[in-house]
Design an enzyme around this catalytic site. Structure first.
Site, PDB file in Angstrom:
ATOM      1  CG  HIS A 123      -2.102   0.816   1.272  1.00  9.00           C
ATOM      2  ND1 HIS A 123      -2.496   1.613   0.234  1.00  9.00           N
ATOM      3  CD2 HIS A 123      -2.978   1.090   2.289  1.00  9.00           C
ATOM      4  CE1 HIS A 123      -3.563   2.323   0.588  1.00  9.00           C
ATOM      5  NE2 HIS A 123      -3.869   2.027   1.844  1.00  9.00           N
TER       6      HIS A 123
ATOM      7  CG  HIS B  37      -4.286   0.463  -8.066  1.00 13.11           C
ATOM      8  ND1 HIS B  37      -5.636   0.363  -7.842  1.00 13.11           N
ATOM      9  CD2 HIS B  37      -3.822   1.425  -7.230  1.00 13.11           C
ATOM     10  CE1 HIS B  37      -5.973   1.247  -6.915  1.00 13.11           C
ATOM     11  NE2 HIS B  37      -4.896   1.897  -6.518  1.00 13.11           N
TER      12      HIS B  37
ATOM     13  CG  ASP C  33       2.649   4.453  -3.574  1.00 14.50           C
ATOM     14  OD1 ASP C  33       2.413   5.564  -3.073  1.00 14.50           O
ATOM     15  OD2 ASP C  33       2.129   3.392  -3.175  1.00 14.50           O
TER      16      ASP C  33
HETATM   17  C1  LIG Z   1      -1.312   3.744  -2.803  1.00 12.84           C
HETATM   18  C2  LIG Z   1      -1.322   2.347  -3.144  1.00 12.84           C
HETATM   19  O1  LIG Z   1      -1.596   1.532  -2.309  1.00 12.84           O
HETATM   20  S1  LIG Z   1      -1.032   1.893  -4.734  1.00 12.84           S
HETATM   21  C3  LIG Z   1      -0.303   0.278  -4.615  1.00 12.84           C
HETATM   22  C4  LIG Z   1       1.081   0.365  -4.037  1.00 12.84           C
HETATM   23  N1  LIG Z   1       1.761  -0.950  -3.998  1.00 12.84           N
HETATM   24  C5  LIG Z   1       2.729  -1.287  -4.855  1.00 12.84           C
HETATM   25  O2  LIG Z   1       3.111  -0.528  -5.744  1.00 12.84           O
HETATM   26  C6  LIG Z   1       3.370  -2.639  -4.625  1.00 12.84           C
HETATM   27  C7  LIG Z   1       3.486  -3.433  -5.932  1.00 12.84           C
HETATM   28  N2  LIG Z   1       2.183  -3.819  -6.392  1.00 12.84           N
HETATM   29  C8  LIG Z   1       1.518  -4.912  -5.891  1.00 12.84           C
HETATM   30  O3  LIG Z   1       2.031  -5.658  -5.048  1.00 12.84           O
HETATM   31  C9  LIG Z   1       0.111  -5.203  -6.399  1.00 12.84           C
HETATM   32  O4  LIG Z   1      -0.040  -4.703  -7.697  1.00 12.84           O
HETATM   33  C10 LIG Z   1      -1.004  -4.666  -5.478  1.00 12.84           C
HETATM   34  C11 LIG Z   1      -0.820  -5.223  -4.071  1.00 12.84           C
HETATM   35  C12 LIG Z   1      -0.937  -3.142  -5.408  1.00 12.84           C
HETATM   36  C13 LIG Z   1      -2.375  -5.056  -6.032  1.00 12.84           C
HETATM   37  O5  LIG Z   1      -2.471  -6.384  -5.885  1.00 12.84           O
HETATM   38  P1  LIG Z   1      -3.708  -7.343  -6.240  1.00 12.84           P
HETATM   39  O6  LIG Z   1      -4.837  -6.613  -6.809  1.00 12.84           O
HETATM   40  O7  LIG Z   1      -3.994  -8.144  -5.033  1.00 12.84           O
HETATM   41  O8  LIG Z   1      -3.085  -8.225  -7.356  1.00 12.84           O
HETATM   42  P2  LIG Z   1      -2.257  -9.563  -7.104  1.00 12.84           P
HETATM   43  O9  LIG Z   1      -1.289  -9.394  -5.976  1.00 12.84           O
HETATM   44  O10 LIG Z   1      -3.236 -10.682  -7.016  1.00 12.84           O
HETATM   45  O11 LIG Z   1      -1.442  -9.622  -8.462  1.00 12.84           O
HETATM   46  C14 LIG Z   1      -2.019 -10.041  -9.699  1.00 12.84           C
HETATM   47  C15 LIG Z   1      -0.918 -10.463 -10.634  1.00 12.84           C
HETATM   48  O12 LIG Z   1      -0.177  -9.330 -11.022  1.00 12.84           O
HETATM   49  C16 LIG Z   1       1.194  -9.483 -10.684  1.00 12.84           C
HETATM   50  N3  LIG Z   1       1.685  -8.196 -10.173  1.00 12.84           N
HETATM   51  C17 LIG Z   1       0.957  -7.306  -9.462  1.00 12.84           C
HETATM   52  N4  LIG Z   1       1.728  -6.236  -9.168  1.00 12.84           N
HETATM   53  C18 LIG Z   1       2.946  -6.478  -9.696  1.00 12.84           C
HETATM   54  C19 LIG Z   1       4.158  -5.748  -9.717  1.00 12.84           C
HETATM   55  N5  LIG Z   1       4.262  -4.567  -9.095  1.00 12.84           N
HETATM   56  N6  LIG Z   1       5.232  -6.261 -10.345  1.00 12.84           N
HETATM   57  C20 LIG Z   1       5.134  -7.469 -10.959  1.00 12.84           C
HETATM   58  N7  LIG Z   1       4.003  -8.217 -10.970  1.00 12.84           N
HETATM   59  C21 LIG Z   1       2.918  -7.722 -10.340  1.00 12.84           C
HETATM   60  C22 LIG Z   1       1.209 -10.521  -9.574  1.00 12.84           C
HETATM   61  O13 LIG Z   1       2.434 -11.195  -9.491  1.00 12.84           O
HETATM   62  C23 LIG Z   1       0.092 -11.406  -9.994  1.00 12.84           C
HETATM   63  O14 LIG Z   1       0.540 -12.262 -11.017  1.00 12.84           O
HETATM   64  P3  LIG Z   1       0.214 -13.829 -10.972  1.00 12.84           P
HETATM   65  O15 LIG Z   1      -1.291 -13.892 -10.997  1.00 12.84           O
HETATM   66  O16 LIG Z   1       0.890 -14.347 -12.181  1.00 12.84           O
HETATM   67  O17 LIG Z   1       0.781 -14.290  -9.673  1.00 12.84           O
HETATM   68  O1  LIG Z   2      -6.963   2.348  -3.756  1.00 14.72           O
HETATM   69  C1  LIG Z   2      -6.067   1.566  -3.407  1.00 14.72           C
HETATM   70  O2  LIG Z   2      -6.235   0.333  -3.246  1.00 14.72           O
HETATM   71  C2  LIG Z   2      -4.692   2.057  -3.180  1.00 14.72           C
HETATM   72  C3  LIG Z   2      -4.482   3.472  -3.586  1.00 14.72           C
HETATM   73  O3  LIG Z   2      -4.193   3.782  -4.725  1.00 14.72           O
HETATM   74  C4  LIG Z   2      -4.674   4.503  -2.593  1.00 14.72           C
HETATM   75  O4  LIG Z   2      -5.039   4.192  -1.444  1.00 14.72           O
HETATM   76  O5  LIG Z   2      -4.462   5.691  -2.900  1.00 14.72           O
END
Ligand SMILES: CC(=O)SCCNC(=O)CCNC(=O)[C@H](O)C(C)(C)COP(=O)(O)OP(=O)(O)OC[C@H]1O[C@@H](n2cnc3c(N)ncnc32)[C@H](O)[C@@H]1OP(=O)(O)O
Ligand SMILES: O=C([O-])CC(=O)C(=O)O
Length: 380
Positions: free
Chosen positions: A222, A262, A317
């Site tokens: 997050h 995301h 981010d």
């Molecule tokens: C403000 C915020 O919170 S914005 C988000 C900030 N977080 C990040 O940038 C961390 C990196 N990103 C992630 O970990 C994810 O994209 C999340 C947690 C934000 C969203 O996750 P979810 O919706 O739960 O997707 P999930 O984790 O199930 O991923 C789906 C697929 O995409 C892939 N994937 C998702 N994000 C990434 C990434 N950043 N890099 C590479 N692969 C990714 C996963 O490996 C997965 O692939 P698979 O099905 O082959 O295993």
């Molecule tokens: O909406 C989300 O899951 C994460 C995000 O981009 C935020 O909290 O700004």
């Protein structure tokens, strides 16, 4: 249907809200119907807070009164500053220090916490006003400097930068930081907002909700990702690798690229577009394009690899850290700054939910053993 398991609550509707809408297919974000692009360029963070908390954009007179009330709440009790000193001395991480200090603020709140519903916005205003003071004091004392007393004549953004550095910021820095606060203020039922709402749904006080929200935001999936992105950029810079090689190696090792992906956006986050543009302006005027070059190279490479088309696109981010770096803000303060803005959204959602409250209490499908025979301790 009732028994369908939705891991991570993906797509599950749990509430109605007038506050913000995220269209993940086209990459659109609105606060109460206003496009984030218009708010980021035209409204101050104080206006956005007013919009979220009171339902409409303020008139000039309403804004003046609201901003003055907020600014009047900036000072924190000396005991809180002493705790902040102790946390800094213990080497606590800023996000954890913020969590502890925010929880402590309730001890000095004049309202009775038992009236959660009625006092949420009043207490929320105090928390929102004081979080920047706590954060700036933490950063100052860990640098061996004395905290700077807040200046009620400065804006929320300008005063934070002033308390951090001891010098009034120039207009570009203040506007840039204010824009970043506006961009991060609310985002539907993201994990930290949902955490605050779950806590609020028990009619616990808003200090508990905000403290829980800070904890949820701190994680690398997050808000913690903005720090991780910058750490990657620094790692690339310190090595002889080019940024694309770093990403190739990370992906070969099965690592996720921070700042990409995301739960809702399947295209580039509109906030990332705005921050990228801001970074481009700042880089052009300073002549220092390093972080812009690295982030652009990573984004281009992952686009070529088809990741963006698969829906794993830059999120907010990815670009925020490079913008904060241009303001001279230390890397581990990036997620606390996110909290300093998102507190407005947490409070708005808790207040909105408590108006027609129902305890949030989902369930898990039980998969453990049945009919286990109890054996007393001395016979095991
Ligand atoms: C403000 C915020 O919170 S914005 C988000 C900030 N977080 C990040 O940038 C961390 C990196 N990103 C992630 O970990 C994810 O994209 C999340 C947690 C934000 C969203 O996750 P979810 O919706 O739960 O997707 P999930 O984790 O199930 O991923 C789906 C697929 O995409 C892939 N994937 C998702 N994000 C990434 C990434 N950043 N890099 C590479 N692969 C990714 C996963 O490996 C997965 O692939 P698979 O099905 O082959 O295993
Ligand atoms: O909406 C989300 O899951 C994460 C995000 O981009 C935020 O909290 O700004």
């Amino acid at each position: 249907m009732a028994d369908e398991l939705k891991r991570g609550l993906e797509g599950v509707l749990v509430a109605e809200s007038d506050l913000s809408y995220v269209d993940g297919e086209v990459g659109k974000l609105v606060y109460r119907g206003y496009d984030i692009e218009d708010l980021a360029r035209g409204a101050s963070y104080e206006e956005v807070l007013y919009l979220l908390w009171h339902g409409s954009l303020p008139t000039a007179a309403e804004l003046d009164a609201f901003a003055a009330d907020l600014a009047a709440e900036r000072e924190v009790d000396d005991d809180v500053i002493e705790t902040v000193r102790a946390l800094a001395d213990a080497g606590e991480r800023p996000m954890a220090a913020l969590r502890t200090a925010t929880s402590m603020l309730s001890a000095y709140d004049p309202d009775d916490e038992a009236d959660a519903g009625e006092t949420t916005l009043r207490q929320g205003r105090r928390i929102t006003a004081k979080i920047p003071t706590v954060l700036a004091a933490f950063e100052r004392v860990r640098q061996g400097e004395e905290p700077v007393t807040p200046d009620p004549d400065l804006s929320h953004a300008g005063n934070f930068l002033y308390m951090l550095t001891g010098t009034e910021p120039d207009d570009v820095s203040e506007e840039t930081f204010d824009m970043a606060l506006t961009l991060h203020a609310d985002h539907g039922l993201n994990a930290s907002t949902f955490t605050a709402m779950v806590i609020g749904s028990t009619m616990a006080d808003v200090y508990s909700g905000v403290t829980g929200g800070i904890g949820a935001l701190s994680g690398p999936l997050h808000g913690g990702a903005n720090q991780d992105v910058m750490e990657v950029l620094h790692e690339v810079d310190a090595s002889s690798k080019d940024p694309v090689q770093w990403v190739k190696d990370a992906r070969d090792d099965g690592r996720r690229v921070p700042g990409f992906g995301h739960r809702v956006y399947k295209v580039k986050d509109p906030r990332a577009n705005i921050l990228e543009e801001k970074l481009r302006d700042l880089a052009e005027s300073s002549g220092d394009t390093k972080w812009l070059d690295y982030t652009t190279a990573i984004e281009e490479y992952l686009t070529e690899q088809g990741l963006v088309e698969e829906g794993i696109a830059p999120n907010v981010d990815f670009y925020s850290g490079s913008v904060y770096d241009s303001l001279g803000i230390p890397v581990d303060m990036y997620t606390p700054i996110f909290a300093m803005s998102r507190v407005g959204g947490w409070i708005a959602h808790v207040a909105e939910y408590q108006e027609d409250n129902r305890l949030i209490r989902p369930r898990a499908r039980y998969t453990g053993p049945e009919d286990s025979e109890f054996v007393p301790l001395d016979e095991r």
